[in-house]
Design an enzyme around this catalytic site. Structure first.
Site: not given
Ligand code: URA
Length: 254
Positions: A105-107
């Site tokens: 998942l993106d940050q």
């Protein structure tokens, strides 16, 4: 599995610490092949020896599968020299060698991250050929229109010309800043943000809430982590089993 110390085997399943396991052994609650074991250093092979704890069979699983509610700001990696990772958030009782997040998942994205040490399982659930769905909630910066629905159904074409697979879209809350449920069957880099950007909208918050048919346990709270049961694990690959059996999956259909 080779012979291992009995206290280590019992603690390896993540529900008891090594010292809890030793206390239990000393109390006479552990048997191997029907004989009481009071020496924590005694070795056993869980594939051939019958181990029981407090009268119940003690089943050892080779791999571990964890559900983590990823908070914003944490990176989806096993380790990082500067930033905190999802594996850093795994409680000590579940830690073991080789843990990694099955998918990134993106940050700034929150929600369901599956952490495991089972590379084959991760490969199966992430392969675009298997079409295991991932469900997200996306808060949008601008109102949604019918054009969004049509584009998701047809396969969104990203700004760089890449065509995405058909994806599910449901508007859960309308208005100026709608809340959308998005169901993907693949995992391209920044995919949902790029899909909405290609359609003139913008994602302001993103949360993964489901993998296959397994929903994130919302009682965990940000940073919370627990084991996934065998029944829950089956829910992740259920869709794939249905497809393999020749059924039509309804996942992703709004
Ligand atoms: N799509 C995105 O844009 N970001 C994620 O983290 C997951 C899906």
């Amino acid at each position: 599995m080779p012979h291992e110390r009995i206290d280590k085997l019992i603690a390896s399943q993540g529900t008891l610490t090594r010292s809890d396991a030793r206390r239990l052994i000393k109390s006479g609650a552990v048997t191997v092949n029907g004989a009481c074991v009071r020496d924590a250093g005694q070795k056993a092979d869980p594939t051939t020896d019958q181990i029981s704890v407090s009268g119940q069979p003690f089943l050892i699983s080779k791999h571990i599968y964890l559900m983590l509610d990823k908070p914003a700001g944490i990176v989806s990696a096993s380790r990082d020299p500067k930033r905190e990772t999802v594996v850093d958030l795994v409680p000590a009782k579940f830690r073991r060698a080789g843990l990694f997040p099955a998918g990134r998942l993106d940050q700034d994205t929150t929600g369901f991250v599956l952490i495991t040490d089972d590379g084959d399982f991760a490969h199966r659930i992430l392969s675009p050929k298997k079409h295991i769905s991932k469900t997200y909630l996306a808060r949008l910066a601008r109102p949604a229109d019918d054009m969004l629905m049509d584009a998701f159904r047809a396969g969104v074409v990203l700004a760089d010309g890449t065509r995405c697979m058909e994806a599910g879209l449901r508007i859960l809350e309308g208005g100026e800043m709608p809340l959308a449920e998005v169901v993907l069957h693949e995992g391209k880099y920044h995919q949902i943000k790029r899909m909405f950007a290609a359609l003139g909208n913008e994602v302001t918050a993103l949360r993964r809430i489901k993998m296959g048919e397994l929903s994130l346990d919302e009682t965990l709270g940000p940073g919370g982590c627990r084991k996934i049961t065998a029944e829950e694990l089956a829910l992740i690959s259920q869709e794939q089993l249905e497809q393999d059996a020749g059924h039509t999956s309804q996942a992703g259909t709004p």
